[in-house]
Scaffold this motif. Sequence first.
Motif, PDB file in Angstrom:
ATOM      1  N   GLU A  64       9.507  40.282  79.840  1.00 38.26           N
ATOM      2  CA  GLU A  64       8.153  40.383  79.275  1.00 38.26           C
ATOM      3  C   GLU A  64       8.257  40.718  77.787  1.00 38.26           C
ATOM      4  O   GLU A  64       9.316  41.151  77.326  1.00 38.26           O
ATOM      5  CB  GLU A  64       7.377  41.486  80.007  1.00 38.26           C
ATOM      6  N   PRO A  65       7.165  40.538  77.041  1.00 35.45           N
ATOM      7  CA  PRO A  65       7.227  40.816  75.601  1.00 35.45           C
ATOM      8  C   PRO A  65       7.769  42.229  75.327  1.00 35.45           C
ATOM      9  O   PRO A  65       7.326  43.183  75.964  1.00 35.45           O
ATOM     10  CB  PRO A  65       5.780  40.677  75.140  1.00 35.45           C
ATOM     11  N   GLY A  66       8.728  42.329  74.421  1.00 34.52           N
ATOM     12  CA  GLY A  66       9.298  43.636  74.059  1.00 34.52           C
ATOM     13  C   GLY A  66      10.568  43.975  74.802  1.00 34.52           C
ATOM     14  O   GLY A  66      11.291  44.900  74.407  1.00 34.52           O
ATOM     15  N   HIS A  67      10.861  43.265  75.861  1.00 35.47           N
ATOM     16  CA  HIS A  67      12.095  43.560  76.607  1.00 35.47           C
ATOM     17  C   HIS A  67      13.317  43.234  75.749  1.00 35.47           C
ATOM     18  O   HIS A  67      13.399  42.146  75.170  1.00 35.47           O
ATOM     19  CB  HIS A  67      12.156  42.751  77.899  1.00 35.47           C
ATOM     20  N   ILE A  68      14.262  44.201  75.688  1.00 35.81           N
ATOM     21  CA  ILE A  68      15.491  43.963  74.915  1.00 35.81           C
ATOM     22  C   ILE A  68      16.474  43.227  75.823  1.00 35.81           C
ATOM     23  O   ILE A  68      16.806  43.711  76.908  1.00 35.81           O
ATOM     24  CB  ILE A  68      16.105  45.307  74.451  1.00 35.81           C
ATOM     25  N   ILE A  69      16.939  42.089  75.350  1.00 35.58           N
ATOM     26  CA  ILE A  69      17.850  41.286  76.187  1.00 35.58           C
ATOM     27  C   ILE A  69      19.306  41.612  75.844  1.00 35.58           C
ATOM     28  O   ILE A  69      20.118  41.863  76.730  1.00 35.58           O
ATOM     29  CB  ILE A  69      17.551  39.780  76.011  1.00 35.58           C
ATOM     30  N   ALA A  98      17.015  54.710  68.554  1.00 35.21           N
ATOM     31  CA  ALA A  98      15.809  55.067  69.308  1.00 35.21           C
ATOM     32  C   ALA A  98      15.011  53.816  69.665  1.00 35.21           C
ATOM     33  O   ALA A  98      14.444  53.713  70.763  1.00 35.21           O
ATOM     34  CB  ALA A  98      14.954  56.023  68.487  1.00 35.21           C
ATOM     35  N   LEU A  99      14.996  52.854  68.770  1.00 36.53           N
ATOM     36  CA  LEU A  99      14.258  51.617  69.036  1.00 36.53           C
ATOM     37  C   LEU A  99      14.935  50.783  70.115  1.00 36.53           C
ATOM     38  O   LEU A  99      14.294  50.065  70.866  1.00 36.53           O
ATOM     39  CB  LEU A  99      14.170  50.782  67.753  1.00 36.53           C
ATOM     40  N   LEU A 100      16.271  50.899  70.154  1.00 40.03           N
ATOM     41  CA  LEU A 100      17.029  50.034  71.066  1.00 40.03           C
ATOM     42  C   LEU A 100      17.074  50.575  72.493  1.00 40.03           C
ATOM     43  O   LEU A 100      17.498  49.871  73.402  1.00 40.03           O
ATOM     44  CB  LEU A 100      18.466  49.868  70.541  1.00 40.03           C
ATOM     45  N   GLY A 101      16.638  51.809  72.689  1.00 36.74           N
ATOM     46  CA  GLY A 101      16.584  52.380  74.045  1.00 36.74           C
ATOM     47  C   GLY A 101      17.888  52.201  74.788  1.00 36.74           C
ATOM     48  O   GLY A 101      17.928  51.668  75.882  1.00 36.74           O
ATOM     49  N   ARG A 102      18.972  52.589  74.154  1.00 35.43           N
ATOM     50  CA  ARG A 102      20.280  52.330  74.761  1.00 35.43           C
ATOM     51  C   ARG A 102      20.377  52.970  76.150  1.00 35.43           C
ATOM     52  O   ARG A 102      19.987  54.108  76.336  1.00 35.43           O
ATOM     53  CB  ARG A 102      21.397  52.859  73.860  1.00 35.43           C
ATOM     54  N   ALA A 103      20.944  52.212  77.084  1.00 36.15           N
ATOM     55  CA  ALA A 103      21.048  52.684  78.459  1.00 36.15           C
ATOM     56  C   ALA A 103      22.117  53.763  78.557  1.00 36.15           C
ATOM     57  O   ALA A 103      23.046  53.808  77.757  1.00 36.15           O
ATOM     58  CB  ALA A 103      21.407  51.524  79.367  1.00 36.15           C
ATOM     59  N   VAL A 181      18.415  40.898  70.515  1.00 33.36           N
ATOM     60  CA  VAL A 181      17.457  39.845  70.868  1.00 33.36           C
ATOM     61  C   VAL A 181      16.383  40.460  71.766  1.00 33.36           C
ATOM     62  O   VAL A 181      16.694  41.145  72.743  1.00 33.36           O
ATOM     63  CB  VAL A 181      18.160  38.673  71.591  1.00 33.36           C
ATOM     64  N   VAL A 182      15.133  40.201  71.410  1.00 34.47           N
ATOM     65  CA  VAL A 182      13.994  40.804  72.124  1.00 34.47           C
ATOM     66  C   VAL A 182      13.013  39.693  72.508  1.00 34.47           C
ATOM     67  O   VAL A 182      12.791  38.754  71.723  1.00 34.47           O
ATOM     68  CB  VAL A 182      13.285  41.840  71.208  1.00 34.47           C
ATOM     69  N   ALA A 183      12.452  39.805  73.719  1.00 36.18           N
ATOM     70  CA  ALA A 183      11.469  38.797  74.148  1.00 36.18           C
ATOM     71  C   ALA A 183      10.186  38.981  73.340  1.00 36.18           C
ATOM     72  O   ALA A 183       9.711  40.103  73.170  1.00 36.18           O
ATOM     73  CB  ALA A 183      11.190  38.961  75.632  1.00 36.18           C
ATOM     74  N   SER A 184       9.645  37.862  72.853  1.00 36.32           N
ATOM     75  CA  SER A 184       8.389  37.965  72.120  1.00 36.32           C
ATOM     76  C   SER A 184       7.208  37.521  72.969  1.00 36.32           C
ATOM     77  O   SER A 184       6.046  37.709  72.597  1.00 36.32           O
ATOM     78  CB  SER A 184       8.456  37.150  70.831  1.00 36.32           C
ATOM     79  N   GLU A 185       7.488  36.924  74.120  1.00 37.59           N
ATOM     80  CA  GLU A 185       6.425  36.569  75.065  1.00 37.59           C
ATOM     81  C   GLU A 185       7.024  36.537  76.469  1.00 37.59           C
ATOM     82  O   GLU A 185       8.223  36.763  76.626  1.00 37.59           O
ATOM     83  CB  GLU A 185       5.810  35.221  74.691  1.00 37.59           C
TER      84      GLU A 185
END
Lengths: 543, 271
Positions: A64-69, A98-103, A181-185
């Motif tokens: 979904e939009p915003g998901h970090i791939i 912080a933006l990358l939400g590292r696992a 790479v982040v989903a935009s839609e």
Amino acid sequence: MGNEVTLLDRPTRWQQPFGQNMTDEVVARVLKSEPFASMDADNFPGSTPLPDILRFDARVITVEPGHIIVRAGEYGNSAFSVISGQVRVILDEDLPDALLGRAQAPGKSYWNAFSQLWRNNKHAEARRLDQLTTETKDDVILVKMKSFEQVFNDYPTAALDKGSLFGELAALGRMPRTATVVASEHTELLEIRWQGIREIMRFDKDFRAAVDTKYRENALFQHLAESEIFKGLPKAAFDELVEKAIFETHGSFDWYIDYKRGKKTEPTIATEGDYPDGLIIVRAGFARVSRSLGAGDQTLTYLGAGDLYGLHEVYEQGLGQETRLETSLNALGYVDLIRIPLPLLEKYVFPTIEIPAKRLIDNKDSLLQDTVADDWLLENRFMNATQAMVIDMDKCVRCDDCVRACSSTHDGNPRFKRHGKTYNNWMVANACMHCIDPVCMIGCPTGAIHRSSLGGQVIINDETCIGCGTCANSCAYDNITLVEIADQAGAAVNDPASHKPILKATKCDLCYTNPGGPACVAACPHDALFRTGFDGENILRGS
Amino acid sequence: MITLQTKTTVISILAIAGLVALYWVARQQSLQLHDPTILSGYVALTVMILLALFNTRKKLSMIPIISARVWLVFHVVFGLALMVVFGLHTGSLWPTGLYEQILAGLFYLVCLTGIAGYLLSRSIPSRLRHLGNEIIFERIPAELYEVREAAKGHITAALEASGNETLAREYEESLAWFFARPRFFLSHVSGTERPSAWIKNKDTSLRPFLSDAEQQEFDSLLSLMNYKNEIDAHYANQRLLKGWLFLHLPLTLALLVFVAWHVLLVHLYVL
């Protein structure tokens, strides 16, 4: 347990598909999307048809939009193809963590670690067979980037639409991802593990050519941009450099095969006294820098990815001085180089840079005993290590506390041998070195041996390992061991068809799930054992 | 990152400061006509327990409870400090009562084995390294078997090649003894050249009686003897490195048991 034997079907490649959702319908749909729609299925052999590669080596994931791939700097073992929707590549590498939400690493809790005291199986190499035979679960964990719309506005991005492929260079090159790479839609992606990409490249010429071209366009630019001497060059200069740079490969990509047979090939790249016609940048692999001394050669240093060769000579040549190469360069098994021709350097680079004072030849003043230490390191190809287990034998009391510690953190089974090659008082023990270039990963048919996405450690997924031994045969350092597994009661586990034991590859995993890191290091009371790479100053020098 | 040297310094300062503080408090108690041995006794007991926990720490290597190297520094420094505390507590080198004498004897033995172990662990690794090949202790029986079988092979080959029994007889009379198990333990531990001299003696005394064909096999046999000598040296030194703990640990356990009984008696009859 006497001669009791448990039977278990021998695991095979493709027994456990990469994803569970690749039904006939999904595979058929993916085959209609690019780049697969343009591929000629007839080019693929009957044993490895394209639909089966997709069925077993790929999986469809929806984001979904915003998901970090993928995140810049992380290791990954797969590439992605956009089936529908759009993703954006963030071209700035310095995104805050912080933006990358590292696992978080899938670590053991303190309690889990402690309870190994009584939970460890008393039988060697015991496995829970129900775990080995269960199907793998799709473990795609997606994290949403906070304020991703804002990030898309604040940082430079590039859109990747339907049919685009990304992540394949990092997956194939066993390198960290170079971009986030982040989903935009709402987007549907096909994730293909690198074994699948390799198969497709083998049988589809156009796909292979496309990947090669992409390398020149993307990764080469990245390599040059990372080099200190090209910093600050205008875009036009980069474009010309990328276009005119010459790729060279010396030695064999499968260098470890010859090495294990005792053939330590070191093809010549440049010879001392030759005319310097360009700057050499090491892209991957390693090369030895030496000079002739007496009847032999003196090793001065070695070069790894990103290092430069011939800068001073080529610069002086550019100034009109009559210069020759001061040193020789030889591939240590295998090396990928980029050669930048002299005219381009004169045009763009030399006017803007300050030449570093230290030349490669300056190392000639090293003590000969230090040269021997360097030689030993390179002869044994230990420069590949990031986490070699080095033991100071002048301090080691041979108590084996390190072995016991390793065993107690791995269900009662040690994952290294306190034995290895020795130089003076230093022993490089037979423990996985978590190589810069982990050749053990080449050819693993199931992807069981892979890099951890967080720490970059080379680890083996016991559940998907089929015990084929490819990794153990490839490891140039004999640091992977194949073991015969047992069931929980200690009975041998055999394949019903051949009645031969079921094998699993095992090695040091750097205790990556253990709180506190490698148990071997923490357990050494005499400060004799440590884990290290050999980049920078060779610790063996002066010993 | 704090280096081990810094940590050692900090631990040493703590130990010295603790000793000074204990001495001062004990002196104050004496001046006030209180018995300072209760305090020094409990301090000694606490330190003893902490020192004994080192072995437990080794078994808990899967959890990060301070690295073993720091524990060892603590063990050595506070072990030395404990000897001073013990002196403060007893007030003499050798107490009078039998039970106290057993207790003191055990304490001294634990200290002696500990100091000996520490010195051995500082000196033997380097000696082992200079022997050449690194041999894993547990593999020594297998190595010996392989060497012995190879030696027998050379004897048989010499017999078949020459028809002379010189080497075979020598093997029966003395070489079989040498190859049977690790030999010259004390010589290897003390570092004398006796084992090498023994091998050299075999060379000089036998060679004149060997034919050319036998000499060839004998040269190989000599190489094996030298390698066996290296194995013996590894065995002796590694045995010593491991062996001192088999004294130190049981003695520590016995000491703790005696101390526990001592504390109980003190509480029952003195306090």
